[in-house]
Design an enzyme around this catalytic site. Structure first.
Site, PDB file in Angstrom:
ATOM      1  CG  HIS A 124      -2.063  -1.036   1.145  1.00 31.45           C
ATOM      2  ND1 HIS A 124      -2.619  -1.645  -0.138  1.00 31.45           N
ATOM      3  CD2 HIS A 124      -2.897  -1.627   2.020  1.00 31.45           C
ATOM      4  CE1 HIS A 124      -3.385  -2.440   0.024  1.00 31.45           C
ATOM      5  NE2 HIS A 124      -3.845  -2.577   1.364  1.00 31.45           N
ATOM      6  CG  HIS A 195      -7.989  -0.664   2.182  1.00 33.74           C
ATOM      7  ND1 HIS A 195      -8.731  -1.488   2.990  1.00 33.74           N
ATOM      8  CD2 HIS A 195      -6.907  -1.316   1.765  1.00 33.74           C
ATOM      9  CE1 HIS A 195      -7.875  -2.498   3.103  1.00 33.74           C
ATOM     10  NE2 HIS A 195      -6.794  -2.692   2.450  1.00 33.74           N
ATOM     11  CD  GLU A 332      -8.236  -3.852  -0.599  1.00 33.38           C
ATOM     12  OE1 GLU A 332      -6.884  -3.725  -0.805  1.00 33.38           O
ATOM     13  OE2 GLU A 332      -8.396  -4.761   0.191  1.00 33.38           O
TER      14      GLU A 332
END
Ligand code: GLA
Length: 372
Positions: A124, A195, A332
Site C-alpha cells: 500500500h 480501502h 479493492e
C-alpha cells in the site's frame, strides 16, 4: 491550490439532489488542518469524506424498511485514523495499492528499492502512503468533491512527480462514484484504490460471514506465502474462490485450501471479466437480514476481495464498537498486485504525457425479503 477555508463554506446546495457541507475535522500533528465533507442525496444516502487520506469516514444507507445504518468501518475522529493507519479504513491507497514483491521493481533499466513494510514486500505505497496525506480539496459545481495530491519525485522512492486527483460524486441513483486521474513527469508505476471495509448490517455489528457475495470473475491470482501473486491465473471452478453465483462469505472460508490458509481467509485478487477500460459490474454483495445491497462497478482489471482477516477485536471504532475478526470486507478495485514485476499482467506503468484515468462506483440498493 490552497486548502478550502471552511469559513467561506457552510452548506452549498449544488443541485436539487445532492447537498454538500464541509466542516473542520481537526489537525494533523504538524498543524495542517483537515476537513470533512458530507454528501447527501434525496434517498437518505450520506457519505462523509475527509481530506486526511481521502478517507470515506462514514456511509449511511437505508435498509429495506428505510432504517439507516453506517455501513463502513472507521473512527469518529481524526485521532482514530492517525493512531491506526494499518487497516487503511476507507482510505485512498497509493502510490501503489497492494503489494510489490521483494520491495523493488525495475523500470526502464533502473532498479527502484522501496520500503519493506509487509515482511520482505511493500504494501500500500510503503511507510507513508497516500492514506496518510492531507489532500487539497475543493467542492465542485456539480455537487462533487475534488481531492488532489502531489506525490513528489522520490517519495517512498517512487520516481516522478505524480499529480493525483480523486473526485467523489453521490448521485440520486444511489451511486457513489470515485474517479481517479493522474499524470507524471517521469516514467513511474501506480495503482490506486479505495480501502473501505463494508458491513451491510452496520459497522461494528459482528462479522460479515453471512453476506452473500457474487464476483464477476472466472479466475484469480493465487499467491505465495508473502501474498505475492505467483503469476498464474487460476480457474475458480471447483474451488472456494468460485463466487460466480451468490455465496455466503462464510460458506467455505475455513475450507482446507492452501490459498485460504495463506490469506487467513480471502485476501486475493480476482481477474474481472471483460477487457479494456469499460465500467462493468465487478461484485454484488447482499446482506439478507437488512436487505442492503452493494454493487461495485469498475474500469479496473482486478479486485482484491479481503475479508478483514487481520482484524482481531483490538480496534474500537465508531461509537466505541469493537471490530471483531472479519468485521468488514473490502472490494479493492485495482490492477493486479506486483504488476511492476509481472510483465504478463496488465501494465501499471504511467509515462509523461499520458493521463491515467480509472473509475469505481459503489452502488446501493435493497432487496426484497426472500420467502422462507
Ligand atoms: C489489503 C491487504 C491485506 C491487508 C489489508 C490492510 O487488503 O491485501 O493483506 O494488509 O490491506 O490491513
Amino acid at each position: 491550490m490552497k486548502a478550502l477555508s471552511i469559513t467561506l463554506l457552510g452548506v452549498i446546495t449544488l443541485s436539487a439532489a445532492t447537498k454538500l457541507t464541509v466542516a473542520d475535522f481537526g489537525k494533523i500533528p504538524s498543524g495542517d488542518p483537515v476537513h470533512i465533507y458530507t454528501l447527501r442525496n434525496q434517498h437518505g444516502l450520506e457519505a462523509r469524506i475527509t481530506t486526511y487520506g481521502g478517507t470515506i469516514v462514514s456511509l449511511k444507507a437505508p435498509d429495506r424498511n428505510g432504517v439507516t445504518a453506517d455501513i463502513v468501518l472507521g473512527f469518529d475522529s481524526l485521532a482514530g485514523y492517525l493512531d491506526n493507519p494499518s487497516p487503511y479504513f476507507g482510505a485512498i491507497v497509493g502510490r501503489y495499492a497492494n503489494r510489490i514483491g521483494h520491495a523493488q521493481f525495475k523500470l526502464s533499466g533502473v532498479v527502484h528499492k522501496l520500503a519493506a513494510n509487509n515482511g520482505e514486500n511493500t504494501l500500500h505505497g510503503g511507510l507513508h502512503g497516500f492514506n496518510q496525506a492531507v489532500w487539497t480539496s475543493r467542492p465542485l459545481p456539480d455537487g462533487g468533491v475534488e481531492l488532489s495530491y502531489l506525490s513528489k519525485d522520490g517519495e517512498e522512492n517512487f520516481p516522478g512527480n505524480l499529480r493525483v486527483t480523486v473526485t467523489y460524486h453521490l448521485s440520486d441513483s444511489n451511486q457513489l462514484q470515485i474517479d481517479y486521474v493522474a499524470t507524471t513527469d517521469k516514467v513511474t508505476v501506480l495503482n490506486l484504490t479505495n480501502h473501505s471495509y463494508f458491513n451491510l448490517k452496520g459497522a461494528g455489528e459482528g462479522d460479515i460471514l453471512g453476506h452473500l457475495v457474487t464476483l464477476n470473475a472466472e479466475r484469480y491470482t493465487p499467491v505465495d506465502a508473502g501474498l505475492i501473486p505467483t503469476g498464474e491465473l487460476r480457474d475458480v471452478n471447483g474451488t472456494p474462490f468460485d463466487f460466480r453465483k451468490a455465496t455466503p462469505i462464510g460458506a467455505r472460508i475455513e475450507a482446507n485450501d492452501q490459498q485460504l490458509k495463506l490469506g487467513k481467509g480471502y485476501d486475493h485478487n480476482w481477474v474481472l471479466k471483460g477487457s479494456g477500460k469499460t465500467l462493468r459490474l465487478a461484485a454484488r454483495v447482499e446482506e439478507p437480514a437488512s436487505g442492503r445491497v452493494l454493487e461495485v462497478l469498475t474500469t479496473e482489471p482486478g479486485v482484491q476481495f479481503y475479508t478483514g482477516n487481520f482484524l482481531d477485536g483490538s480496534i474500537h471504532g465508531k461509537g466505541r464498537k469493537v471490530y471483531v475478526l472479519r468485521a468488514g470486507f473490502c472490494l479493492e478495485t485495482q490492477h493486479f498486485p506486483d504488476s511492476p514485476n509481472k510483465p504478463a499482467f496488465p501494465s501499471t506503468v504511467l509515462r509523461p504525457g499520458q493521463q491515467f484515468h480509472s473509475t469505481t462506483v459503489f452502488r446501493f440498493a435493497t432487496s426484497v425479503r426472500s420467502k422462507k
